[in-house]
Write an enzyme that holds these catalytic residues in place. Sequence first.
Site, PDB file in Angstrom:
ATOM      1  N   ALA A  97     -50.440  41.951  31.297  1.00 59.02           N
ATOM      2  CA  ALA A  97     -51.245  42.544  29.575  1.00 59.02           C
ATOM      3  C   ALA A  97     -51.281  44.365  30.141  1.00 59.02           C
ATOM      4  CB  ALA A  97     -53.259  41.946  29.717  1.00 59.02           C
ATOM      5  N   LYS A 117     -55.133  49.586  39.700  1.00 52.77           N
ATOM      6  CA  LYS A 117     -56.228  50.017  41.108  1.00 52.77           C
ATOM      7  C   LYS A 117     -55.263  49.735  42.431  1.00 52.77           C
ATOM      8  CE  LYS A 117     -59.046  46.552  42.205  1.00 52.77           C
ATOM      9  NZ  LYS A 117     -60.785  46.233  41.361  1.00 52.77           N
ATOM     10  N   ALA A 128     -50.426  33.087  38.360  1.00 53.08           N
ATOM     11  CA  ALA A 128     -49.670  32.052  37.369  1.00 53.08           C
ATOM     12  C   ALA A 128     -48.647  31.179  37.570  1.00 53.08           C
ATOM     13  CB  ALA A 128     -49.564  32.569  36.536  1.00 53.08           C
ATOM     14  N   GLY A 130     -47.402  27.679  36.355  1.00 53.71           N
ATOM     15  CA  GLY A 130     -47.557  26.594  35.943  1.00 53.71           C
ATOM     16  C   GLY A 130     -46.421  27.060  34.666  1.00 53.71           C
ATOM     17  N   ASP A 294     -64.042  44.328  37.335  1.00 52.45           N
ATOM     18  CA  ASP A 294     -64.526  45.904  37.048  1.00 52.45           C
ATOM     19  C   ASP A 294     -64.106  46.145  35.397  1.00 52.45           C
ATOM     20  OD1 ASP A 294     -63.843  46.079  39.519  1.00 52.45           O
ATOM     21  OD2 ASP A 294     -61.812  47.654  39.857  1.00 52.45           O
ATOM     22  N   ARG A 356     -58.668  20.678  33.103  1.00 48.97           N
ATOM     23  CA  ARG A 356     -59.181  20.803  34.267  1.00 48.97           C
ATOM     24  C   ARG A 356     -61.058  20.957  34.813  1.00 48.97           C
ATOM     25  NH1 ARG A 356     -56.065  26.723  34.718  1.00 48.97           N
ATOM     26  NH2 ARG A 356     -53.771  25.771  34.964  1.00 48.97           N
ATOM     27  N   LEU A 467     -50.822  32.897  30.068  1.00 52.13           N
ATOM     28  CA  LEU A 467     -49.959  33.960  30.045  1.00 52.13           C
ATOM     29  C   LEU A 467     -49.815  34.412  28.815  1.00 52.13           C
ATOM     30  CD1 LEU A 467     -47.217  32.473  32.859  1.00 52.13           C
ATOM     31  CD2 LEU A 467     -48.923  34.869  32.948  1.00 52.13           C
TER      32      LEU A 467
END
Length: 544
Positions: A97, A117, A128, A130, A294, A356, A467
């Site tokens: 992102a 960080k 990720a 899938g 954070d 899920r 995503l």
Amino acid sequence: MSKGTPYKEALARFQQVHGTAHELPDTSVDVDALLRDHHPDHLGGSIVDLEVGANRGERCHRQLADMLQSNARIDEADLAGAKTVETDVLIIGGGGAGCAAALTAAKEGARVILTTKLRLGDSNTVMAEGGIQASIDKDDTPQIHYDDTLRGGHNLADKDLVAKMVLDGPDVIRWLIKQGMQFDVDEFGDLLTRRAGGTTADRVVYFRDYTGLEMMRVLRESVLNREIEVWHYSPAVELLSDEQGHCAGAVITDLKKRRNVLVKAKSVIMATGGIGRMHLNAFPTSNHFGATGDGLVLTYRLGAQLRDLDSFQYHPSGLAYPHHLAGTLITEGVRSAGAQMINAEGQRFVDELKPRDHVSSAIIRECAEGRGVDAGESGIGIWLDTPGLDLRNPGIINKRFPKLVQLGKKSGIDPAKTPLLIYPTLHYQNGGVVIDENGQTTVPNLYCVGEVSGGLHGKNRMMGNALLEIISFGRRAGHVAAQSGYQRRHNKVSIAHLGPMQRDLTLAKMPMDLQGPMLFPDYAKFDSDAEYEGLRKTRNREEE
């Protein structure tokens, strides 16, 4: 939790029935009751009401509430003599992102600093596996994608945000391909798709079982080849505000040099990801090392409204054995390809491609009621029947799931021959900071994109929408943040917003010795971890 069948005994039982058809029994169930009785979000004592801040009186997970209502890590004295730099757009977070926002803002002509960080790319994006959803097949449409997303989130998502995301889908794929990203294709060069749990169409495009890693590879290269200033090992420890209370930058701590830097920015885009390393309800996690919430803490302290703070995703297929790899993700793509889940009695117990939260709750129910596999120190779980998948589709595991094969090598298990023991792992925060269609929060000049934001997934996210979200809203926020700063000058900045927050904490009799954001889990061992060589000795100096 009830004890299940010992590992070796259950494995012997599994091998006796290996190769036979596992019919799905009648799995009609009251889903609301299943979630209420077994989903971790409903564990007794895990939810409290917030006592201070913009969401005062609203429900929140207890561990997250502690951090949202923590005291700051710095005060005015820590900023004395600190270096000040200026930029148009400050991006906090070096995952997908943040990179999408940085690339877009830079293309608009903005001066961009991206601070992260750890290192650029250390993020949940690379976890990720899938794929990414986009309605590109002839039998699919954005409307169907929209309906699936709303239904999967129990009709609690922000409909306007979902509409923007699904309409962006096809263009997001084209943009990623232009950046150089690879996808799996058929013999005609057409993108292959597979189905996500809870969806009604094959919509997930992918690259093997490391789609996020491939995405991060191209985004990282693109950022490093543009006029974007990247700061590694430099987390934000507080946001800066101007005299109107608007966001005006951030205090960044250079972990290597142990000094604070004030970054004055016309716009700030927060892209710090999730909170898996808080280990809610003592669950293991699939999240990367820096996923400690954070962004939620800093934006809340500045007055941003949050939402859905009592809703988290526990991915069904976290590895449960061996113990040292507990929580490691096994892509839903394996179940999408046909892998079944088998309990210790050798029976299927749920449609593996239900949403899920449904599947995870069913696994937890099986284990709680004594039908799990007891792996001793590793805990308990059920089988992911990868040998059955490979038997029905010879060679599919080696061909399409190389990351799973590598995980098998680390585990000492050949997934084509031996089933993997799985149990839900803390995977995603469904809620987050309230945003509009461009990522703008309720605090002027402060944007949030990716997992730190809320509203796109309701109370349950589907595979592949994360995503899509990070690219869709990363680009949107990058564009608007760059455009909005052209006519503005930098204002006087401070951390004066901490005063009212600390007064509210005192009035609410909250502990003042707990500081946030957390930055790293308390088990961080930088001096012995070769992955973070850049932080060695820093930890020791902090403890002096």
